[in-house]
Scaffold this motif. Structure first.
Motif, PDB file in Angstrom:
ATOM      1  N   VAL A   1     -40.708 -34.807 -19.965  1.00 53.59           N
ATOM      2  CA  VAL A   1     -41.021 -33.969 -21.112  1.00 53.59           C
ATOM      3  C   VAL A   1     -40.715 -34.733 -22.388  1.00 53.59           C
ATOM      4  O   VAL A   1     -39.962 -35.705 -22.379  1.00 53.59           O
ATOM      5  CB  VAL A   1     -40.213 -32.651 -21.099  1.00 53.59           C
ATOM      6  CG1 VAL A   1     -40.684 -31.731 -19.981  1.00 53.59           C
ATOM      7  CG2 VAL A   1     -38.720 -32.926 -20.987  1.00 53.59           C
ATOM      8  N   VAL A   2     -41.326 -34.301 -23.475  1.00 49.07           N
ATOM      9  CA  VAL A   2     -41.033 -34.824 -24.808  1.00 49.07           C
ATOM     10  C   VAL A   2     -40.376 -33.695 -25.583  1.00 49.07           C
ATOM     11  O   VAL A   2     -40.919 -32.596 -25.669  1.00 49.07           O
ATOM     12  CB  VAL A   2     -42.312 -35.291 -25.520  1.00 49.07           C
ATOM     13  CG1 VAL A   2     -41.974 -35.860 -26.892  1.00 49.07           C
ATOM     14  CG2 VAL A   2     -43.037 -36.326 -24.676  1.00 49.07           C
ATOM     15  N   VAL A   3     -39.198 -33.956 -26.138  1.00 48.19           N
ATOM     16  CA  VAL A   3     -38.386 -32.890 -26.721  1.00 48.19           C
ATOM     17  C   VAL A   3     -38.003 -33.220 -28.163  1.00 48.19           C
ATOM     18  O   VAL A   3     -37.657 -34.346 -28.478  1.00 48.19           O
ATOM     19  CB  VAL A   3     -37.095 -32.674 -25.892  1.00 48.19           C
ATOM     20  CG1 VAL A   3     -36.170 -31.670 -26.560  1.00 48.19           C
ATOM     21  CG2 VAL A   3     -37.439 -32.224 -24.472  1.00 48.19           C
ATOM     22  N   VAL A   4     -38.069 -32.207 -29.017  1.00 45.03           N
ATOM     23  CA  VAL A   4     -37.501 -32.269 -30.360  1.00 45.03           C
ATOM     24  C   VAL A   4     -36.515 -31.116 -30.494  1.00 45.03           C
ATOM     25  O   VAL A   4     -36.849 -29.966 -30.205  1.00 45.03           O
ATOM     26  CB  VAL A   4     -38.583 -32.147 -31.453  1.00 45.03           C
ATOM     27  CG1 VAL A   4     -37.936 -31.959 -32.823  1.00 45.03           C
ATOM     28  CG2 VAL A   4     -39.470 -33.369 -31.473  1.00 45.03           C
ATOM     29  N   VAL A   5     -35.289 -31.420 -30.892  1.00 45.17           N
ATOM     30  CA  VAL A   5     -34.294 -30.383 -31.156  1.00 45.17           C
ATOM     31  C   VAL A   5     -34.523 -29.866 -32.574  1.00 45.17           C
ATOM     32  O   VAL A   5     -34.475 -30.632 -33.535  1.00 45.17           O
ATOM     33  CB  VAL A   5     -32.860 -30.940 -31.036  1.00 45.17           C
ATOM     34  CG1 VAL A   5     -31.840 -29.846 -31.318  1.00 45.17           C
ATOM     35  CG2 VAL A   5     -32.628 -31.532 -29.653  1.00 45.17           C
TER      36      VAL A   5
ATOM     37  N   LEU B   1     -32.306 -29.749 -17.904  1.00 45.81           N
ATOM     38  CA  LEU B   1     -32.919 -30.717 -18.804  1.00 45.81           C
ATOM     39  C   LEU B   1     -31.949 -31.880 -18.927  1.00 45.81           C
ATOM     40  O   LEU B   1     -30.776 -31.688 -19.265  1.00 45.81           O
ATOM     41  CB  LEU B   1     -33.173 -30.096 -20.182  1.00 45.81           C
ATOM     42  CG  LEU B   1     -34.147 -28.915 -20.238  1.00 45.81           C
ATOM     43  CD1 LEU B   1     -34.151 -28.307 -21.641  1.00 45.81           C
ATOM     44  CD2 LEU B   1     -35.550 -29.349 -19.849  1.00 45.81           C
ATOM     45  N   LEU B   2     -32.430 -33.091 -18.632  1.00 45.57           N
ATOM     46  CA  LEU B   2     -31.549 -34.251 -18.597  1.00 45.57           C
ATOM     47  C   LEU B   2     -32.021 -35.334 -19.562  1.00 45.57           C
ATOM     48  O   LEU B   2     -33.214 -35.472 -19.841  1.00 45.57           O
ATOM     49  CB  LEU B   2     -31.489 -34.825 -17.177  1.00 45.57           C
ATOM     50  CG  LEU B   2     -31.051 -33.863 -16.068  1.00 45.57           C
ATOM     51  CD1 LEU B   2     -31.068 -34.584 -14.726  1.00 45.57           C
ATOM     52  CD2 LEU B   2     -29.671 -33.281 -16.353  1.00 45.57           C
TER      53      LEU B   2
ATOM     54  N   ASP C   1     -35.328 -36.083 -21.747  1.00 43.32           N
ATOM     55  CA  ASP C   1     -36.653 -36.617 -21.417  1.00 43.32           C
ATOM     56  C   ASP C   1     -37.224 -36.159 -20.083  1.00 43.32           C
ATOM     57  O   ASP C   1     -38.343 -36.521 -19.747  1.00 43.32           O
ATOM     58  CB  ASP C   1     -36.652 -38.135 -21.487  1.00 43.32           C
ATOM     59  CG  ASP C   1     -35.533 -38.756 -20.653  1.00 43.32           C
ATOM     60  OD1 ASP C   1     -35.073 -38.119 -19.688  1.00 43.32           O
ATOM     61  OD2 ASP C   1     -35.120 -39.887 -20.980  1.00 43.32           O
ATOM     62  N   HIS C   2     -36.466 -35.376 -19.308  1.00 40.34           N
ATOM     63  CA  HIS C   2     -37.085 -34.803 -18.111  1.00 40.34           C
ATOM     64  C   HIS C   2     -36.392 -33.524 -17.678  1.00 40.34           C
ATOM     65  O   HIS C   2     -35.217 -33.299 -17.969  1.00 40.34           O
ATOM     66  CB  HIS C   2     -37.166 -35.810 -16.957  1.00 40.34           C
ATOM     67  CG  HIS C   2     -35.851 -36.277 -16.435  1.00 40.34           C
ATOM     68  ND1 HIS C   2     -35.078 -37.233 -17.075  1.00 40.34           N
ATOM     69  CD2 HIS C   2     -35.162 -35.934 -15.306  1.00 40.34           C
ATOM     70  CE1 HIS C   2     -33.981 -37.465 -16.376  1.00 40.34           C
ATOM     71  NE2 HIS C   2     -34.007 -36.691 -15.305  1.00 40.34           N
TER      72      HIS C   2
END
Length: 241
Positions: A125-129, A89-90, A113-114
């Motif tokens: 991708v859309v990511v929330v920690v 994941l970068l 984001d990808h």
């Protein structure tokens, strides 16, 4: 195993990260997660366990620096995309501020984001920690240079910046003293929760970022091996297409 799903996640917090995609997604893609968020729909996402593979330290980090993580348990996104264990994941550091003589606080914000699949294909991708836990390195004080037990009082809870009420714990890590130094879990856009094993460091949600961290009195150092719990949804078209 490891395929854990969130059929629908809190819209308020997830829409914040979706804003980061707005500039990259074409106006014609009206069915994208961003468009869905703007229309007020709830977004399906997968819960993904990951860890950082590259250290991030506010003392020397710069905006635009690459952020590297890897998936630690196989997961599948709602569109069927599989993220096997070891998937990269970068992303990038989006904002950073080191502690200074004038301002003792530190700040770090970043995106993921990808994903890079085994065949080399890059998938947006859309990511929330939703939670962060530093690697266990002996006692909790060893996790933060110059840190002390009193610094943990800066940890907040839902909707409160100054409250010391503990938040819902996540992924506790045991120190050699036998005590758990668990962090908290973001459940809404207003949450401010402590980072596990890093006294005084707070995780919160902010527009256009996957995760935002703040610390009072010291810099923020996320070592390789820092554990992340993520909500991940598919992005737009594959990167490069």
């Amino acid at each position: 195993m490891g395929m854990r799903y969130l059929s629908m996640i809190p819209m308020a917090i997830f829409s914040l990260a979706l804003q980061a995609q707005t500039g990259a997604v074409g106006a014609e893609q009206t069915t994208s997660p961003t468009a869905a968020a703007q229309a007020g729909h709830q977004i399906a996402a997968a819960s993904v366990s990951a860890e950082l593979t590259k250290r991030i330290d506010t003392k020397n980090a710069k905006q635009g620096d690459e952020v590297n993580a890897r998936v630690t348990d196989t997961a599948k996104l709602p569109d069927g995309t599989e993220l096997p264990r070891g998937t990269k994941l970068l992303g990038k550091v989006t904002d950073v501020k080191a502690k200074s003589k004038e301002d003792k606080s530190a700040h770090l914000a970043f995106n993921l984001d990808h994903a890079v699949l085994k065949d080399g294909k890059q998938v947006p991708v859309v990511v929330v920690v939703t939670s962060v836990t530093g690697p266990s390195q002996g006692s909790a004080q060893a996790m933060m240079p110059g840190g002390g037990a009193s610094s943990s009082t800066s940890g907040g809870s839902s909707g409160s910046m100054g409250s010391s009420t503990p938040s819902t714990p996540s992924a506790p890590v045991m120190s050699d003293t036998g005590q758990s130094n668990a962090g908290g879990v973001l459940k809404s856009a207003q949450d401010r929760v402590p980072v596990g094993n890093m006294p005084g460091v707070i995780l919160s949600a902010a527009p256009g970022t996957a995760g935002t961290l703040e610390a009072a009195g010291d810099n923020i150092s996320l070592d390789s091996g820092t554990k992340l719990t993520l909500n991940v949804a598919p992005g737009g078209s594959p990167v490069g297409q």
